[in-house]
Design an enzyme around this catalytic site. Structure first.
Site, PDB file in Angstrom:
ATOM      1  N   GLU A  80      -3.624   7.590  -3.931  1.00  0.00           N
ATOM      2  CA  GLU A  80      -3.557   6.305  -3.245  1.00  0.00           C
ATOM      3  C   GLU A  80      -3.301   5.204  -4.271  1.00  0.00           C
ATOM      4  O   GLU A  80      -4.053   5.087  -5.240  1.00  0.00           O
ATOM      5  CB  GLU A  80      -4.870   6.047  -2.512  1.00  0.00           C
ATOM      6  CG  GLU A  80      -4.831   4.771  -1.679  1.00  0.00           C
ATOM      7  CD  GLU A  80      -6.119   4.583  -0.893  1.00  0.00           C
ATOM      8  OE1 GLU A  80      -6.085   4.688   0.340  1.00  0.00           O
ATOM      9  OE2 GLU A  80      -7.166   4.348  -1.524  1.00  0.00           O
ATOM     10  N   TYR A 134       0.861  -1.191   0.000  1.00  0.00           N
ATOM     11  CA  TYR A 134       0.000   0.000   0.000  1.00  0.00           C
ATOM     12  C   TYR A 134       0.891   1.233   0.000  1.00  0.00           C
ATOM     13  O   TYR A 134       1.889   1.292   0.731  1.00  0.00           O
ATOM     14  CB  TYR A 134      -0.893   0.009   1.246  1.00  0.00           C
ATOM     15  CG  TYR A 134      -1.688   1.287   1.407  1.00  0.00           C
ATOM     16  CD1 TYR A 134      -2.960   1.402   0.862  1.00  0.00           C
ATOM     17  CD2 TYR A 134      -1.150   2.385   2.074  1.00  0.00           C
ATOM     18  CE1 TYR A 134      -3.680   2.583   0.981  1.00  0.00           C
ATOM     19  CE2 TYR A 134      -1.860   3.568   2.197  1.00  0.00           C
ATOM     20  CZ  TYR A 134      -3.122   3.661   1.651  1.00  0.00           C
ATOM     21  OH  TYR A 134      -3.827   4.836   1.760  1.00  0.00           O
TER      22      TYR A 134
END
Ligand code: ADP
Ligand code: MG
Length: 389
Positions: free
Chosen positions: A197, A109
């Protein structure tokens, strides 16, 4: 403003972030062309909606032949996709992105965002990529690594290396991972983003690092100088009433209650909603018509409020400084006639030209309930709507 994954990837790629080769499809007739352009041997077919969790909801399909890729694209285009972020009604898929499949070794991530606690742009990373990052934050916060960036220096390679080491990147992975992070920061700054993101940030089996998913949120206040990005707006993804309000320079947020609010000033609008709740009612919306509102804007505000089928009554609360009570009153009268108001309407006016405003309302002979002060207004609208079916 939010972007689709394929748009976000185009912006990232321009800044130097490696992304798989892909092609977007807006109409079924275009699917075969996109499949051959992408070229395999693995095709990933992805629904483009402004919501995450598409994989688990059936909106991401990995395929291994051009026939299967085309079939998956035909299935996904036009489907109603329900994910944990769309709500039970789901979203209709109007665009599909077809991209090359990556050979994934690990899913990480990575995000760039504004940390309001430190007032700094912050890099966030986790080895627990691909899945729900909110879960990770809630249950194993130690697995989220943050690197905050001093605005004076901007992002430096050491910031990226710090995060890359924390994510376990080694050897050739560092050689692509570190420049990728630098490029993502560059994109963040250049696009006036408030969030980038990348989940998953994939480490491939041949030791490269690549963005497999991308979400970008642009700061709305910067859109005036981001016209190319503003042109990417997909209005079908936005709340129709909020969009209509935006065009009329009205700040409107739809809520779940049944008392419509038309107020000037964000603070007064909040206080109005508080008082409605205090008296046992539920506001149907937040609405701030702003300063110096012309009559047409007042009429449009009524139209927007009344387009919500839940609305059983409207409270107009104006404390006119820059605004003028007479103009607001004219707007109220015009709107009441134009839309044939069938719900109770309570009006509280105070401030500039208040006498003239009150006279216009009284002369109109419309059934408007006049209120004296904010508490009286809230009480009156709550009792007027109570028991209305
Ligand atoms: P969402 O977050 O909406 O579920 P993603 O783009 O993250 O959508 O896709 C979900 C999963 O599908 C990823 O975690 C990854 O495992 C897989 N995936 C997505 N794109 C690719 C790709 N190009 N190659 C291989 N796997 C992919
Ligand atoms: Mg994802």
């Amino acid at each position: 403003m939010n972007l689709h994954e394929y748009q976000a990837k185009a912006l990232l790629a321009r800044a130097g972030v490696p992304v798989p080769r892909g092609s977007v499809v807006l109409a079924a007739g275009d699917i075969e062309r996109a499949v051959s352009e992408v070229g395999g041997p693995v095709w990933v077919v992805k629904a483009q909606i402004h919501a995450g969790g598409r994989g688990k909801g059936g909106g991401v399909k990995v395929t291994r032949s051009p026939q299967d890729a085309a079939k998956a694209a035909h299935q996904i285009l036009g489907m109603n996709l329900v994910t944990r972020q769309t709500g039970p009604k789901g979203k209709d898929v109007h665009r599909v992105y077809i991209e090359q499949g990556a050979d994934i070794a690990r899913e990480l991530y990575f995000s760039v965002l504004l940390d309001r606690a430190t007032s700094r742009v912050t890099l966030m990373g986790s080895t627990e990529g691909g899945m729900d990052i909110e879960e990770v934050a809630a249950h194993s916060p130690e697995k989220l690594v943050r690197v905050s960036i001093d605005p004076i220096t901007g992002m430096q390679p050491f910031h990226a290396r710090k995060l890359a080491f924390a994510l376990g990147l080694k050897g050739s992975e560092l050689k692509t991972g570190v420049p990728l992070m630098m490029a993502a920061y560059k994109a963040y700054m250049e696009c006036d983003a408030s969030l980038i993101e990348i989940n998953p940030l994939a480490v491939t089996k041949d030791g490269n690092v690549i963005a497999l998913d991308a979400k970008i949120t642009i700061d709305d206040s910067a859109l005036y100088r981001q016209s190319a990005i503003n042109a990417m707006r997909d209005e079908t993804e936005e709340n129709a009433a909020e969009l209509r309000a935006q065009r009329a320079s009205i700040n409107y947020v739809k809520l779940d209650g049944d008392i419509g609010c038309l107020v000037n000033g964000a603070g007064l609008a909040m206080a109005t909603m508080d008082l409605i709740k205090h008296h046992g009612g539920e506001p149907a919306n937040f609405l701030d018509i702003g300063g110096g509102a012309p009559k047409e804007r007042v009429v449009e505000a009524f139209n927007i409020i009344l387009a919500d089928p839940n609305v059983k009554g409207i409270l107009v609360n104006i404390f006119a400084g820059i605004n003028r009570c007479d103009i607001i009153a004219e707007g109220v009268v015009a709107a009441t006639k134009e839309v044939q108001m069938k719900v109770p309407l309570v009006v509280r006016l105070e401030g500039t030209n208040v006498e003239e405003g009150r006279r216009i309302l009284a002369d109109s002979k419309l059934s408007i309930i006049a209120a004296d002060g904010l508490a009286d207004a809230a009480e009156k609208i709550v009792s007027a709507t109570r028991g209305v079916a």
